[in-house]
Scaffold this active site. Sequence first.
Site, short mmCIF file in Angstrom:
data_model
loop_
_atom_site.label_atom_id
_atom_site.label_comp_id
_atom_site.label_asym_id
_atom_site.label_seq_id
_atom_site.Cartn_x
_atom_site.Cartn_y
_atom_site.Cartn_z
N HIS A 19 19.79 36.05 145.52
CA HIS A 19 20.49 37.32 145.39
C HIS A 19 21.91 37.15 144.85
CE1 HIS A 19 17.42 38.77 148.52
NE2 HIS A 19 17.03 39.13 147.31
N HIS A 42 7.94 41.38 141.90
CA HIS A 42 7.47 41.25 143.29
C HIS A 42 8.57 41.77 144.20
CE1 HIS A 42 4.97 38.44 141.03
NE2 HIS A 42 4.08 38.52 142.00
N SER A 100 15.81 42.21 146.81
CA SER A 100 16.31 42.29 145.43
C SER A 100 16.35 43.72 144.89
CB SER A 100 15.49 41.39 144.52
OG SER A 100 14.10 41.61 144.67
N GLU A 118 5.14 46.15 143.41
CA GLU A 118 4.78 45.50 144.67
C GLU A 118 3.31 45.82 144.95
OE1 GLU A 118 4.21 43.34 147.60
OE2 GLU A 118 6.23 43.25 146.71
N ASP A 158 0.21 44.88 140.14
CA ASP A 158 0.51 43.47 139.92
C ASP A 158 1.64 43.36 138.90
OD1 ASP A 158 0.58 40.78 139.26
OD2 ASP A 158 -1.60 40.56 139.17
N GLY A 159 2.80 42.89 139.34
CA GLY A 159 3.95 42.79 138.45
C GLY A 159 3.75 41.81 137.32
N ASP A 179 9.73 36.81 141.48
CA ASP A 179 9.88 36.13 142.77
C ASP A 179 8.57 36.21 143.56
OD1 ASP A 179 10.78 35.12 145.21
OD2 ASP A 179 11.64 37.03 145.83
#
Length: 310
Positions: A19, A42, A100, A118, A158-159, A179
């Site tokens: 971060h 994510h 994040s 997500e 799904d990112g 991430d």
Amino acid sequence: MFSYRHAFHAGNHADVLKHFVQLQLLQYLNQKDVAYSYIDTHAGAGVYALDSVQATKTAEFETGIAPLWDRTDLPEALAEYVNLIRAMNPSGKMRYYPGSPYVAEQAAREMDRLRLFELHPADVRLLADNFTKLEQHQAAQGKRSTVRGKRVIINKADGFLGVRALLPPPSRRALVLCDPPYEDKQDYRKVIDMLGDALKRFPSGTYAVWYPVLQRIEARNFAEKLKHLPAQSWLNVTLSISGPTPDGIALHTSGMFVLNPPYTLAATLKTVMPYLVQVLGRDKGAGFTLDSGDQSTPRVQDKRNVTRRS
């Protein structure tokens, strides 16, 4: 597939590194008066309660944000990160820690856009609820958007796949943060494949990847593979709070790999990383590495072990 929950790890040393770097990247983008897209592959739940059952069970925040909370000698750039977290804890008690998406929401300007992915069914509900509460709080204070379009869009998807439709962004400016949990060893390959495709679609974007430094072969080779992606430049920073544990399982080292990083990032990290090692380090194995390179010059590496101070 959905066993990983970041609530157990919120605020740990890996989050501090992730971060802090994320905030530096966003602040650099803010310097230009042109909108940008922040894309989180994510996103997690967005905000975590450090007094929750999950967080207190592992108390991993004691390896990260907790030792920094009351420090009065923070380097300026690190103080900006800690102050962001203090602002969400107005009582002064360290209770909430941002994911994040919240860091991005606080750092980005009104004209910038957040696109959050997500897939975990519980976390995506929490993420939506947390942003709804944030919008209600802002509305109660008389803060309403004056720009067209939705500033924050949350996708239960799904990112790794979703990012494709967002590149290149309309403004030709973007930060993509990746991430994944890496519990599935296929995540390492998916990150490489996603970035390779993203760089074809949008070569000038900034891409930041958090990764654990583990004994498994996929983790050991990961950073080297990232260095061979066709970006103009790259930067790789790792933070170790200790040497390897006897069981070889506990996470003691993590890294942030940035493709097309801002030119200011390396200098900032050279100031902040020794401090983090001194404050968060737990034994003689604590240290950091920092190396960078581009398509025309050999890489420059900085590797240090710094004695911890109280």
